[in-house]
Design an enzyme around this catalytic site. Sequence first.
Site, PDB file in Angstrom:
ATOM      1  N   CYS A   2       1.058  -1.187  -0.074  1.00 40.00           N
ATOM      2  CA  CYS A   2      -0.062   0.292  -0.098  1.00 40.00           C
ATOM      3  C   CYS A   2       0.827   1.332   0.023  1.00 40.00           C
ATOM      4  O   CYS A   2       2.042   1.178   0.547  1.00 40.00           O
ATOM      5  CB  CYS A   2      -0.874  -0.019   1.137  1.00 40.00           C
ATOM      6  SG  CYS A   2      -1.893  -1.546   1.453  1.00 40.00           S
ATOM      7  N   ARG A  27       1.734   1.566  -5.954  1.00 34.47           N
ATOM      8  CA  ARG A  27       1.850   0.574  -5.011  1.00 34.47           C
ATOM      9  C   ARG A  27       0.667  -0.386  -4.651  1.00 34.47           C
ATOM     10  O   ARG A  27       0.478  -1.229  -3.844  1.00 34.47           O
ATOM     11  CB  ARG A  27       2.148   1.248  -3.603  1.00 34.47           C
ATOM     12  CG  ARG A  27       3.419   1.994  -3.783  1.00 34.47           C
ATOM     13  CD  ARG A  27       3.917   2.546  -2.547  1.00 34.47           C
ATOM     14  NE  ARG A  27       4.081   1.631  -1.613  1.00 34.47           N
ATOM     15  CZ  ARG A  27       5.576   1.199  -1.450  1.00 34.47           C
ATOM     16  NH1 ARG A  27       6.403   1.526  -2.197  1.00 34.47           N
ATOM     17  NH2 ARG A  27       5.846   0.101  -0.307  1.00 34.47           N
ATOM     18  N   TRP A  74      -3.771  -2.074  -1.694  1.00 38.03           N
ATOM     19  CA  TRP A  74      -3.971  -3.099  -2.290  1.00 38.03           C
ATOM     20  C   TRP A  74      -4.183  -4.262  -1.128  1.00 38.03           C
ATOM     21  O   TRP A  74      -3.521  -4.568  -0.245  1.00 38.03           O
ATOM     22  CB  TRP A  74      -2.162  -3.436  -2.648  1.00 38.03           C
ATOM     23  CG  TRP A  74      -2.285  -4.606  -3.669  1.00 38.03           C
ATOM     24  CD1 TRP A  74      -2.515  -4.615  -5.112  1.00 38.03           C
ATOM     25  CD2 TRP A  74      -1.981  -6.104  -3.481  1.00 38.03           C
ATOM     26  NE1 TRP A  74      -2.382  -5.800  -5.608  1.00 38.03           N
ATOM     27  CE2 TRP A  74      -2.005  -6.645  -4.875  1.00 38.03           C
ATOM     28  CE3 TRP A  74      -1.531  -6.743  -2.391  1.00 38.03           C
ATOM     29  CZ2 TRP A  74      -1.840  -8.065  -4.858  1.00 38.03           C
ATOM     30  CZ3 TRP A  74      -1.306  -8.091  -2.223  1.00 38.03           C
ATOM     31  CH2 TRP A  74      -1.346  -8.714  -3.511  1.00 38.03           C
ATOM     32  N   ASN A 100       0.803  -0.299   6.047  1.00 38.14           N
ATOM     33  CA  ASN A 100       1.214  -1.080   4.954  1.00 38.14           C
ATOM     34  C   ASN A 100       1.860  -2.296   5.455  1.00 38.14           C
ATOM     35  O   ASN A 100       2.968  -1.957   6.300  1.00 38.14           O
ATOM     36  CB  ASN A 100       2.455  -0.062   4.033  1.00 38.14           C
ATOM     37  CG  ASN A 100       3.092  -0.978   2.852  1.00 38.14           C
ATOM     38  OD1 ASN A 100       2.455  -1.953   2.473  1.00 38.14           O
ATOM     39  ND2 ASN A 100       4.044  -0.563   2.460  1.00 38.14           N
ATOM     40  N   GLY A 101       1.821  -3.340   4.922  1.00 41.75           N
ATOM     41  CA  GLY A 101       2.153  -4.497   5.868  1.00 41.75           C
ATOM     42  C   GLY A 101       1.136  -5.233   6.082  1.00 41.75           C
ATOM     43  O   GLY A 101      -0.066  -5.442   5.761  1.00 41.75           O
ATOM     44  N   GLU A 479       9.007 -13.580 -20.605  1.00 44.08           N
ATOM     45  CA  GLU A 479       8.818 -12.293 -20.280  1.00 44.08           C
ATOM     46  C   GLU A 479       7.864 -11.613 -21.187  1.00 44.08           C
ATOM     47  O   GLU A 479       6.743 -10.919 -20.668  1.00 44.08           O
ATOM     48  CB  GLU A 479      10.338 -11.375 -20.242  1.00 44.08           C
ATOM     49  CG  GLU A 479       9.829  -9.933 -19.913  1.00 44.08           C
ATOM     50  CD  GLU A 479       9.351  -9.477 -18.703  1.00 44.08           C
ATOM     51  OE1 GLU A 479       9.360 -10.399 -17.829  1.00 44.08           O
ATOM     52  OE2 GLU A 479       8.987  -8.295 -18.430  1.00 44.08           O
ATOM     53  N   LYS A 483       4.300 -10.150 -19.932  1.00 38.69           N
ATOM     54  CA  LYS A 483       4.075  -8.894 -20.087  1.00 38.69           C
ATOM     55  C   LYS A 483       2.473  -8.865 -20.864  1.00 38.69           C
ATOM     56  O   LYS A 483       1.571  -8.131 -20.329  1.00 38.69           O
ATOM     57  CB  LYS A 483       4.809  -8.032 -21.140  1.00 38.69           C
ATOM     58  CG  LYS A 483       6.056  -7.822 -20.625  1.00 38.69           C
ATOM     59  CD  LYS A 483       6.047  -6.336 -19.756  1.00 38.69           C
ATOM     60  CE  LYS A 483       5.889  -6.713 -18.173  1.00 38.69           C
ATOM     61  NZ  LYS A 483       7.061  -7.156 -17.395  1.00 38.69           N
ATOM     62  N   GLU A 486      -0.026  -9.863 -17.912  1.00 38.21           N
ATOM     63  CA  GLU A 486      -0.143  -9.069 -16.945  1.00 38.21           C
ATOM     64  C   GLU A 486      -1.341  -7.619 -17.470  1.00 38.21           C
ATOM     65  O   GLU A 486      -2.094  -7.266 -16.726  1.00 38.21           O
ATOM     66  CB  GLU A 486       1.221  -8.225 -16.795  1.00 38.21           C
ATOM     67  CG  GLU A 486       2.081  -9.131 -15.684  1.00 38.21           C
ATOM     68  CD  GLU A 486       3.161  -8.257 -15.346  1.00 38.21           C
ATOM     69  OE1 GLU A 486       3.715  -8.193 -14.263  1.00 38.21           O
ATOM     70  OE2 GLU A 486       4.027  -7.888 -16.277  1.00 38.21           O
ATOM     71  N   HIS A 502       6.177 -31.202 -26.700  1.00 41.30           N
ATOM     72  CA  HIS A 502       5.709 -32.018 -25.669  1.00 41.30           C
ATOM     73  C   HIS A 502       4.786 -31.676 -24.927  1.00 41.30           C
ATOM     74  O   HIS A 502       4.579 -31.821 -23.749  1.00 41.30           O
ATOM     75  CB  HIS A 502       7.057 -32.204 -24.723  1.00 41.30           C
ATOM     76  CG  HIS A 502       8.373 -32.707 -25.444  1.00 41.30           C
ATOM     77  ND1 HIS A 502       8.577 -34.048 -25.675  1.00 41.30           N
ATOM     78  CD2 HIS A 502       9.672 -32.049 -25.658  1.00 41.30           C
ATOM     79  CE1 HIS A 502       9.523 -34.033 -26.180  1.00 41.30           C
ATOM     80  NE2 HIS A 502      10.299 -33.046 -26.036  1.00 41.30           N
ATOM     81  N   LYS A 602       2.984  -2.880  -7.999  1.00 45.71           N
ATOM     82  CA  LYS A 602       4.485  -3.027  -8.469  1.00 45.71           C
ATOM     83  C   LYS A 602       5.148  -3.634  -7.474  1.00 45.71           C
ATOM     84  O   LYS A 602       6.144  -4.184  -7.842  1.00 45.71           O
ATOM     85  CB  LYS A 602       4.757  -1.655  -8.684  1.00 45.71           C
ATOM     86  CG  LYS A 602       6.060  -1.363  -9.314  1.00 45.71           C
ATOM     87  CD  LYS A 602       6.122  -0.232 -10.276  1.00 45.71           C
ATOM     88  CE  LYS A 602       7.352  -0.319 -11.041  1.00 45.71           C
ATOM     89  NZ  LYS A 602       7.271  -1.412 -12.214  1.00 45.71           N
TER      90      LYS A 602
END
Length: 607
Positions: A2, A27, A74, A100-101, A479, A483, A486, A502, A602
Amino acid sequence: MCGIVGYVGSELAAPFLLESLKRLEYRGYDSAGIALIEDGKLVRFRRAGKVRDLEHDLHGAAYSATVGIGHTRWATHGVPTDRNAHPHLDCHGRIAVIHNGIIENHAVLRERLENDGHVFSSETDTEVLAHLVESLYDGDLLDAVRKAIGQAQGAFAVAILSQDAPDRIVFAKRGSPLVVGRSEGAAYVSSDVPALLGKASEVQFLLDDELGEITLDGYRILTLDGRPVHRAPHRVSADPVAIQKGGYKHFMLKEIHEQARSVGETLREKLDQGTRLLGMPALEQVDPDFDHIYFVACGTAHHAAKVAEYLWESVLPVPAHAIIASEFRLRNAHITPRTLVIAVSQSGETIDTLMAVRSARSRGAHVIALVNAEQSAIERESNAAVYTRAGIEIGVAATKTFTAQIAALGLIGLALSRVKGAASEAESSRELRELALLPGRIVEALRVEDKVRTLAERLRHASDVLFLARGALFPIALEGALKLKEISYIHAEGYPAGEMKHGPIALIDEGTPVIMLASRGPAYDKLLSNMEEVKARKGFVIAVSDAPEDPNLVRLADEILPVPTSSGISSPILFTIPLQLLAYYVAVSLGTDVDQPRNLAKTVTVE
Ligand code: G6P
């Protein structure tokens, strides 16, 4: 993850808080709130949604408060609703807490407080702190907070405002990041520096188990046992322009376009006149007898580490393995004092990576952090740090920090091979000459943008996209898929091209987009064979290639995205660019929230 911010000054607090929260929204962005001291009374506004929704609610209200706190969330404990949004209050609405946490022992504390008659109104762990401070308050807010965090377990950064101490904000930190700052006539507290750019002239990063208060006189920091903390403050050097979109529609697009500079800056400080590798102070204490390397990282940073895993095989005489940080502690990775661990993290805050660092160090490994943010927890807990110089990255989907990580890891690999006495002068000077050309080649690679924009229109209808590559480009396939997932929410997977037969080949149907990274090199012909296999199943082949004119490629690919010719460290960086642009334009065409994609944050500070 957060964002928290607090202000004590002589200007209006509410506009400052809202502006700062927007800067911290990367955040977390599922709810937002502020609390102010208005005419001596604590008032609170909060809601589920973005900061702009909160701003809309407040629009036109003329609050004269000059002291306040703000939060962007968040969700961890409790779904994102108005009720669970911060700030949280005590029973009498006199104390407001933003956090935050995670308070790990919240259930025990809550039960005890409820038994004592406290009434809770949310499902969050944070609300426990408001009631705990209330229960411990006897006229000294700082002391009550000190006692409260003495009882709390877990990771947190908190800012607390009380109507009974209306001229100050009390803060405390353990685990989650917190910074305080000041300027003429104002003081600030925040999760991160971007909120304070252009405002604070100096900042101080808090260490774990420090607490204190901001007032009109500035900030005061104490240890948990009450000893004053005096450390030299840091001047705020970043320009507020760094956190503006600068004419781009999204931060992500701006950051994609910044890569010639961010890679260039990352290389520059490690090279003398662009061609000779400088000694990196962080590597000086590495024992040349190291016999094994582990990279620990999450998400995009793990993909950068995976590129290095491939690249270092040809420069170092010891094995190197990239392990996802959250898995690292669960495995019995063989760690001895001769093990070197490289922790890769843009933010330097990711808790899984931090825990992997702790675990590695406790088992005797030497840990080097590769971070973009200075003064981070991961840097502090490692033996030494090397920096990527990508500048502040705001888009939640990492772009410029990824390519900067590959560049930095490339050079660290060369430097370590010198520590080992294994460097071949010819090899490394060829590599360094290539790198000197890299920023220019990145600019060239970006010219594919118009073509990608058109192609994105076709991909927007896809339900599955495969990304295939071989060798050091395989992590770039991972990656590219990440992307796309996301920010466009399209299912995408990266695979080594040789693995296609396979399993993933079962997904290929008429028109299924398959993106193949076809680099001229030892695996090129095999990749063309894989392309034949995709074509035979009527897949839609998009070749990203540094051989765009090869007739075989032209015959097989439905679309070709050209990449400038290069080798070594440069090649994975250049192949990344069309994939970043593709994910971006598919997302734009689908109308998703590119810079703040759903459910993501993020910086992830929960395990
Ligand atoms: C989050 C972000 C990713 C990032 C990962 C690791 O999941 O959304 O973009 O790659 O964390 O972050 P770090 O700061 O450690 O590089």
